[in-house]
Structure formats: C-alpha cells, structure tokens
Design a protein around this motif. Structure first.
Motif, PDB file in Angstrom:
ATOM      1  N   VAL A   1      57.242  43.176  36.775  1.00 31.25           N
ATOM      2  CA  VAL A   1      58.693  43.217  36.507  1.00 31.25           C
ATOM      3  C   VAL A   1      59.351  42.555  37.717  1.00 31.25           C
ATOM      4  O   VAL A   1      59.525  43.177  38.763  1.00 31.25           O
ATOM      5  N   PRO A   2      59.686  41.280  37.600  1.00 33.02           N
ATOM      6  CA  PRO A   2      60.122  40.534  38.784  1.00 33.02           C
ATOM      7  C   PRO A   2      61.573  40.800  39.191  1.00 33.02           C
ATOM      8  O   PRO A   2      61.988  40.403  40.272  1.00 33.02           O
ATOM      9  N   HIS A   3      62.329  41.470  38.341  1.00 28.37           N
ATOM     10  CA  HIS A   3      63.761  41.625  38.623  1.00 28.37           C
ATOM     11  C   HIS A   3      64.024  42.624  39.750  1.00 28.37           C
ATOM     12  O   HIS A   3      63.257  43.559  39.935  1.00 28.37           O
TER      13      HIS A   3
ATOM     14  N   VAL B   1      67.421  48.344  31.523  1.00 28.64           N
ATOM     15  CA  VAL B   1      67.451  46.878  31.498  1.00 28.64           C
ATOM     16  C   VAL B   1      67.229  46.438  32.934  1.00 28.64           C
ATOM     17  O   VAL B   1      67.906  46.937  33.843  1.00 28.64           O
ATOM     18  N   THR B   2      66.276  45.552  33.166  1.00 32.23           N
ATOM     19  CA  THR B   2      66.126  44.995  34.509  1.00 32.23           C
ATOM     20  C   THR B   2      66.668  43.573  34.507  1.00 32.23           C
ATOM     21  O   THR B   2      66.661  42.894  33.466  1.00 32.23           O
TER      22      THR B   2
ATOM     23  N   ASP C   1      68.564  36.293  34.216  1.00 28.66           N
ATOM     24  CA  ASP C   1      67.453  36.790  33.422  1.00 28.66           C
ATOM     25  C   ASP C   1      67.573  38.311  33.263  1.00 28.66           C
ATOM     26  O   ASP C   1      68.056  38.987  34.173  1.00 28.66           O
ATOM     27  N   ALA C   2      67.144  38.819  32.134  1.00 30.39           N
ATOM     28  CA  ALA C   2      67.210  40.269  31.898  1.00 30.39           C
ATOM     29  C   ALA C   2      66.180  40.650  30.849  1.00 30.39           C
ATOM     30  O   ALA C   2      65.811  39.824  29.998  1.00 30.39           O
ATOM     31  N   ALA C   3      65.713  41.885  30.929  1.00 27.40           N
ATOM     32  CA  ALA C   3      64.754  42.400  29.933  1.00 27.40           C
ATOM     33  C   ALA C   3      65.008  43.881  29.717  1.00 27.40           C
ATOM     34  O   ALA C   3      65.398  44.581  30.643  1.00 27.40           O
ATOM     35  N   TYR C   4      64.806  44.360  28.479  1.00 19.21           N
ATOM     36  CA  TYR C   4      64.948  45.797  28.238  1.00 19.21           C
ATOM     37  C   TYR C   4      63.562  46.444  28.289  1.00 19.21           C
ATOM     38  O   TYR C   4      62.553  45.804  28.018  1.00 19.21           O
TER      39      TYR C   4
END
Ligand code: SF4
Ligand code: SF4
Length: 394
Positions: free
Chosen positions: A165-167, A265-266, A218-221
């Motif tokens: 998880v790079p965020h 969310v990250t 960038d974002a991801a749940y």
C-alpha cells in the motif's frame, strides 16, 4: 484558493455535522494525545500480519495454515464451511432474515469497482491549503453516507504482510448499526449488521476514492472482509482518532461505542492527520467485562490483559485482551437454522452502544471522568436496566 462559494454552500450541512461532532467530543472531555493508546499493549516487535492467518481465511479449504482449525470447526459444527442452509430448510421468520442478509451482502461481496483513472500530475488540483482540503474530503465522505471520517498516516506495520500500500494517508470512514438488529443477537437479523454496513461502506469508500482520483491523486479503497482486504483496520482507526482499543478487540468511539463498522481509502493526496484520542476506555473495560460475560461462545477474556497469542489468528508482540476468534466463528455455525453469524452480542451488551442524546451523553461523561467504583456502578446499572442475559432468545 479561488472562490468556492457554491461548494461551501452545497456542503454546508456536512460542515455543520463535523463541527457538532467536534463540539461533542470537547464537551465529553475526549483528549487528543500524541501517541495512540494501544502502545500500552505492545511488548515485543510487531510483525506484519499474514492475511492467510485471519480467522475467516483459515476456514478456506485450500489455506495451508488452516488445517487444524478446519478439523475442529467440522467436529464442533458438523459443517466444513460457513455457507448458509438452503432457504427451504428454514422456518418463515428465519427465511426472511436469511434472505435479507443475502440481499444486503451481494453488494459487499460482488461489487468490485476499480477506481477511475487519475488525472496526470500536471493537471492536479492545487492543494496549497492542506487543512481546507482535508475538511473537504471529510465533508465529501459524510455526503457519500459516512457518519464520521478521520485521517491518519498509513503505518506500514498495519498493512498485511506481502501487500503493498504505497499511499501515505488513510481516510477512515465510519458508520453505525441499527440497535434493533443487534438486539436480536444471535439471529439472522443480527447477522445483517455487518453485510449491510459493509455494502454501504463499499459504496462510500469507492466513491471517495473516485473523487480523489478526479482531483489528480491516486487513491484506493480497502475492505475489512472480502477480496480487497489489505489493512488491519483496528490500529489504523485508533491512529486516526476514531476511538481506543477494547476488551473484545474492537475500537470503541465516544460516539458509537463499538457499535460501528469501518473501511478506509488510502491516497497520496496530501492531508492533515487527526490525533489519536484518549478517554479512559482501558480503565472502563477493566471494570466492565459485559462482552466477556455475555458472549455465548466464551470468546472474550475476563480479567486483565494477557500475553498472547491464543492461536494462529492472533498477532504476537502484545500483552492485551486477545479474543478467541476460533470460538467466535465456530459458534456462528452451530445452529444455521437460527443464525449464520452471531451478529455481535458483544456489541449489543456493551454499555457504550447507546444512542447519542443528552441523557446518554451525561452517562458517557460520568464514565469518562469518574473513578473505578463509579464506573462499576454504571456497569451494574446497565446490566440491571437492560436485563442483560447470556440466554439465547428462541
Ligand atoms: S460476535 Fe458473538 S460469539 Fe463472537 S465474540 Fe462477539 S458475542 Fe462472542
Ligand atoms: S462491553 Fe465493556 S468490556 Fe466489553 S468492550 Fe464494551 S466497555 Fe469494554
């Protein structure tokens, strides 16, 4: 920042909601602290947890870690999986409950959107004012349906082993459950609380991730159960100031107690982080023990925290209250005609799972600011008033 009059007006109800939440925490005397209070439980090096050792994962037939757990599960329940019985084997009320549960679970299980593509960095929204942007993201989370939203940095210790998880930042979205459902625990109706919450949270977090991608970041749940599971949500939420760690391994917030579900969310969108909080949860859980006393599976420990782990499904390196997740999920399948998940009797009997109104806020304030003896009286009052019992309703 350019004129944002329309935006500020459109999101004004959510700004008001955030301000009311902040006022309420202040009124209750919730303190912001520099370090998360779970640090009191850390005794050794904390290794990143292998998701394959998580209790639900252990029941999967091809999981190499789960052989012994699966054998014990079969011996105790007669089943090899948690799959529900066919509708035809259920009585009318249970069939309605199971059908409701299946209907609410589909979205959580099957809706797997990929986030929309990110605008190129040259076309990103200017984020000179991080505080304003963080406020915007929280208001948007509330607009999408979250009841609370908090921000923290991603601590890589809380990312599952082998997952990237790079965020840098995580937004934790929170929603609460309807008490009328978990009051029936264990039943097909109490079992509804997590699927309906996770389906709603998936909509909220996938929309929030899309919104951030639209700003050029960038974002991801990230889900708690399901295919898209990458983070240990409990410590992440404690880092973000949602609440503190409890006897039954959950996060307890001043607003909802443990009666809530979380998703994250990250993102690499630069945000201002919230502080962890302290309001005496360890001290309250030390005198309470309601969840331990009334858990039908005896899965929650009484007494002080202990060295762990209890099983492969626990992470070592802590002296804390270790929940016996194997007993919990085994209990979920011992009577599939009546329930396929306990649905959180531990949530139902927690004295903090009360509505937010002036009366209960007065009790909350007392619980936060009083010595152990008064806290014990509060727990006693809760048991008497709400007629707590371990008995399973027929
Ligand atoms: S969900 Fe039910 S069985 Fe599991 S720990 Fe809570 S009360 Fe016990
Ligand atoms: S029931 Fe009591 S011991 Fe359990 S989490 Fe709630 S406050 Fe803590």
């Amino acid at each position: 920042m350019a004129n944002m009059g329309n935006l500020e007006h459109a999101l004004l109800p959510y700004e008001k909601k955030l301000r009311a939440q902040e006022r309420r925490r202040k009124m209750l005397g919730v303190r912001k602290v520099a370090r998360p209070t779970y640090e009191r439980y850390i005794t050794g090096p904390v290794e990143r947890f292998d998701r394959g050792k998580e209790a639900f994962e252990l029941l999967k037939p091809d999981n190499p870690f789960g052989e012994e757990v699966r054998q014990r599960f079969k011996a105790r329940t007669g089943y090899t999986s948690r799959d529900p019985l066919p509708y035809s084997e259920l009585g009318p009320e249970d069939r309605i409950g199971q059908s409701l549960r299946d209907a609410t679970y589909r979205l959580a299980n099957e809706y797997r959107p990929t986030t929309q593509s990110v605008t190129s960095p040259s076309g990103r929204l200017d984020v000179a004012d991080k505080a304003w942007l963080t406020r915007l993201v929280k208001k948007v989370a509330l607009f999408f349906g979250a009841e609370m939203a908090f921000v923290t940095r991603v601590d890589q210790r809380w990312v599952y082993k082998g997952i990237a998880v790079p965020h840098q930042y995580a937004i934790i979205a929170v929603i609460s459950h309807a008490p009328s459902l978990f009051d029936t625990s264990p039943s097909h109706f109490s079992g509804l609380i997590s699927p309906i919450a996770y389906s709603r949270l998936k909509l909220i977090t996938s929309q929030l991730a899309d919104f951030i991608c639209g700003l050029g970041y960038d974002a991801a749940y990230h889900e708690v159960v399901g295919a898209n599971t990458h983070l240990l949500m409990v410590p992440m939420a404690i880092d973000a100031g949602v609440g503190e760690f409890t006897r039954n391994g959950r996060v307890l917030s001043p607003e909802f107690g443990i009666n809530m579900r979380l998703m994250a969310v990250t993102t690499d969108l630069p945000l201002e982080v919230d502080s962890p909080i302290a309001f005496g949860v360890h001290e309250f859980c030390s005198v309470c023990e309601n969840c331990a006393t009334y858990c039908p599976a005896n899965a929650i420990p009484s007494g002080p925290p202990t060295e762990g782990p209890l099983g492969i499904y626990n992470n070592p390196g802590f002296r804390k209250w270790y929940e016996n997740a194997e007993r919990c999920i085994t209990f979920w399948s011992i009577n599939k005609k009546k329930w396929t998940s306990c649905g959180g009797k531990c949530i139902a009997v927690c004295p903090w799972s009360k509505p937010t109104n002036p009366l209960h806020d007065t009790v909350r304030w007392t619980a936060i600011h009083s010595p152990a003896l008064v806290r014990k009286w509060l727990v006693w009052g809760d048991r008497v008033l709400y007629r707590r019992t371990k008995k399973i309703k027929k």
